[in-house]
Design a protein around this motif. Structure first.
Motif, PDB file in Angstrom:
ATOM      1  N   GLN A 185     -16.872  82.655 -77.421  1.00  0.00           N
ATOM      2  CA  GLN A 185     -17.840  83.193 -77.932  1.00  0.00           C
ATOM      3  C   GLN A 185     -19.158  82.081 -77.577  1.00  0.00           C
ATOM      4  O   GLN A 185     -18.964  80.843 -77.773  1.00  0.00           O
ATOM      5  CB  GLN A 185     -18.001  83.268 -79.488  1.00  0.00           C
ATOM      6  CG  GLN A 185     -17.684  82.295 -80.216  1.00  0.00           C
ATOM      7  CD  GLN A 185     -17.544  82.611 -81.766  1.00  0.00           C
ATOM      8  OE1 GLN A 185     -18.658  82.477 -82.568  1.00  0.00           O
ATOM      9  NE2 GLN A 185     -16.597  83.022 -82.447  1.00  0.00           N
ATOM     10  N   THR A 186     -19.941  82.757 -77.441  1.00  0.00           N
ATOM     11  CA  THR A 186     -21.465  81.799 -77.238  1.00  0.00           C
ATOM     12  C   THR A 186     -21.781  81.020 -78.427  1.00  0.00           C
ATOM     13  O   THR A 186     -21.834  81.649 -79.768  1.00  0.00           O
ATOM     14  CB  THR A 186     -22.676  82.724 -76.696  1.00  0.00           C
ATOM     15  OG1 THR A 186     -22.027  83.314 -75.411  1.00  0.00           O
ATOM     16  CG2 THR A 186     -23.864  81.798 -76.364  1.00  0.00           C
ATOM     17  N   PRO A 187     -22.469  79.925 -78.461  1.00  0.00           N
ATOM     18  CA  PRO A 187     -22.715  79.082 -77.243  1.00  0.00           C
ATOM     19  C   PRO A 187     -21.518  77.966 -77.108  1.00  0.00           C
ATOM     20  O   PRO A 187     -21.746  77.081 -76.392  1.00  0.00           O
ATOM     21  CB  PRO A 187     -23.990  78.347 -77.627  1.00  0.00           C
ATOM     22  CG  PRO A 187     -23.695  78.214 -78.973  1.00  0.00           C
ATOM     23  CD  PRO A 187     -23.115  79.412 -79.745  1.00  0.00           C
ATOM     24  N   PRO A 242     -18.010  76.348 -75.610  1.00  0.00           N
ATOM     25  CA  PRO A 242     -17.673  76.514 -74.155  1.00  0.00           C
ATOM     26  C   PRO A 242     -16.378  77.151 -74.244  1.00  0.00           C
ATOM     27  O   PRO A 242     -15.632  77.105 -75.231  1.00  0.00           O
ATOM     28  CB  PRO A 242     -17.379  74.874 -73.901  1.00  0.00           C
ATOM     29  CG  PRO A 242     -17.637  74.100 -75.383  1.00  0.00           C
ATOM     30  CD  PRO A 242     -18.466  75.035 -76.080  1.00  0.00           C
ATOM     31  N   ARG A 278     -19.477  82.596 -86.869  1.00  0.00           N
ATOM     32  CA  ARG A 278     -18.444  82.680 -86.029  1.00  0.00           C
ATOM     33  C   ARG A 278     -17.318  83.508 -86.118  1.00  0.00           C
ATOM     34  O   ARG A 278     -16.666  84.268 -85.514  1.00  0.00           O
ATOM     35  CB  ARG A 278     -17.568  81.303 -85.982  1.00  0.00           C
ATOM     36  CG  ARG A 278     -18.872  80.247 -85.252  1.00  0.00           C
ATOM     37  CD  ARG A 278     -18.015  78.922 -85.370  1.00  0.00           C
ATOM     38  NE  ARG A 278     -19.323  77.968 -84.546  1.00  0.00           N
ATOM     39  CZ  ARG A 278     -18.672  76.602 -84.058  1.00  0.00           C
ATOM     40  NH1 ARG A 278     -17.623  76.543 -83.991  1.00  0.00           N
ATOM     41  NH2 ARG A 278     -19.865  75.986 -83.613  1.00  0.00           N
TER      42      ARG A 278
END
Length: 378
Positions: free
Chosen positions: A243-245, A247, A297
């Protein structure tokens, strides 16, 4: 604790006796009339089976029932019978990264004793579990089954895959040798989902996903009333979903993530997530900022899962069920409402969900061992 009475396989092989025992396990104490209704047996079939079971101490008297109840016998009162709670025992074990918790279960599903102890690198977890089981049984009660809730990936053959790599089923085999009964290993989050499936939520939803947040994040999926483990037991390992951001390969949440987020907002990184949740509950803006990010998240994880398997509802367990976290997740999900509605509820069992699931499954295993001994040989 007295030794349970010995089983008599010839009695348990009788279909009528088996049906009566299963009805008593399922419904609790029943009168003869109620047993007839639950099993479909005639009065002439129930009476001799009860005499046989009672003569072997497999059932016991459980007092009288009011004649006004449904299917109650006529007359001033009707005698009830129940499973002998000393018919046999099983153990449920919950392991996490810090503690071991053991519960002794009888054939009615009642927890007869509990014990827990911390785990550390200095102690062999087999030694700790064995000692706790002996504490619960008094060293004299024979066991028929053990169900263990363990963190990490658990394969269908009971192999645990954790940070130390796969154990090849060595832990299960060693524990079975020590306790002298079959041992079943399950992922702790999977057992938490089985607890919900057996509870009130399971009567309302045949499909759901459970997200359990503790030291890390795990998931379990129940679809059409069946727990889906995946081909190798990896179903539900959502801790590293992209998931962004973040890595690729970075954990979504966990102890390291909590410490990093705390440092970023000026809070003590050594504090556990629960401490930050409690601080947010008192209005601490830095803690609230942390929880909002973790909730975002978790919501992305739920959205990703929903697009793949469409579970209908998400059950939040562990720290994800904390009121502050639940509210933050609900708030984060509002941004997706028009494009991807997400429904959330909290676990009925809180942080005890894995143990509750282990107790339920241990009861199922025990009843299968006691009521269907021949079936389990094939």
């Amino acid at each position: 604790m007295a030794r349970p009475p010995a089983r008599t396989p010839s009695t348990l092989r009788t279909p009528n006796a088996k049906a009566i025992l299963e009805a008593l396990a399922r419904r609790g104490p029943l009168t003869r009339a109620q047993l007839m209704h639950q099993t479909g047996l005639s009065r002439g079939a129930v009476a001799p089976s009860l005499r046989s079971l009672e003569s072997r101490d497999l059932i016991v008297s459980a007092g009288t029932a009011s004649p006004s109840g449904e299917h109650a016998a006529k007359g001033p009162a009707a005698m009830r019978v129940a499973l002998n709670p000393r018919l046999g025992f099983a153990v449920a074990v919950h392991l996490d990264h810090h503690d071991a918790h053991v519960a002794l279960v009888d054939a009615t599903g009642a927890v007869r004793a509990e014990a827990h102890a911390p785990l550390s690198a200095a102690y062999d977890r087999l030694d700790v579990i064995t000692a706790l089981i002996e504490e619960c049984t008094g060293g004299v009660a024979p066991l028929h089954a053990a169900v263990v809730a363990a963190p990490g990936i658990v394969t269908r053959d009971g192999e645990i895959r954790d940070d130390s790599g796969p154990d090849g089923g060595a832990f299960r085999a060693a524990l079975a040798e020590r306790v002298g009964c079959p041992v079943r290993i399950e992922n702790d989050v999977s057992l938490a989902a089985l607890a919900e499936l057996a509870g009130e939520l399971g009567t309302q939803h045949s499909s759901f996903a459970l997200l359990l947040l503790d030291g890390g994040l795990g998931a379990a999926f129940v679809l059409d009333g069946v727990l889906r483990r995946g081909a190798s037991g990896m179903a539900g390992e959502v801790q590293y979903l992209p998931q962004t951001p973040l890595p690729l390969g970075a954990p979504v949440v966990g102890e390291v993530v909590t410490a990093d987020l705390a440092s970023g907002v000026g809070r003590d990184p050594s504090l556990p997530l629960l401490a930050h949740l409690e601080a947010a509950a008192t209005g601490d803006p830095a803690a609230h900022s942390m929880i909002s990010e973790i909730a975002r998240r978790l919501t992305v994880v739920a959205g990703t899962v929903s697009l793949v398997i469409d579970p209908g509802i998400f059950v939040l367990a562990g720290l994800a069920a904390h009121p502050v976290m639940f509210d933050a997740i609900q708030h984060a999900a509002q941004a997706w409402e028009e494009r991807l509605p997400l429904r959330f509820t909290t676990s009925a069992f809180g942080r005890e969900a894995p143990l509750v699931g282990a107790v339920h499954e241990a009861t199922v295993e025990l009843q299968a061992a006691l009521f269907s001994p021949d079936d389990r040989k094939h």
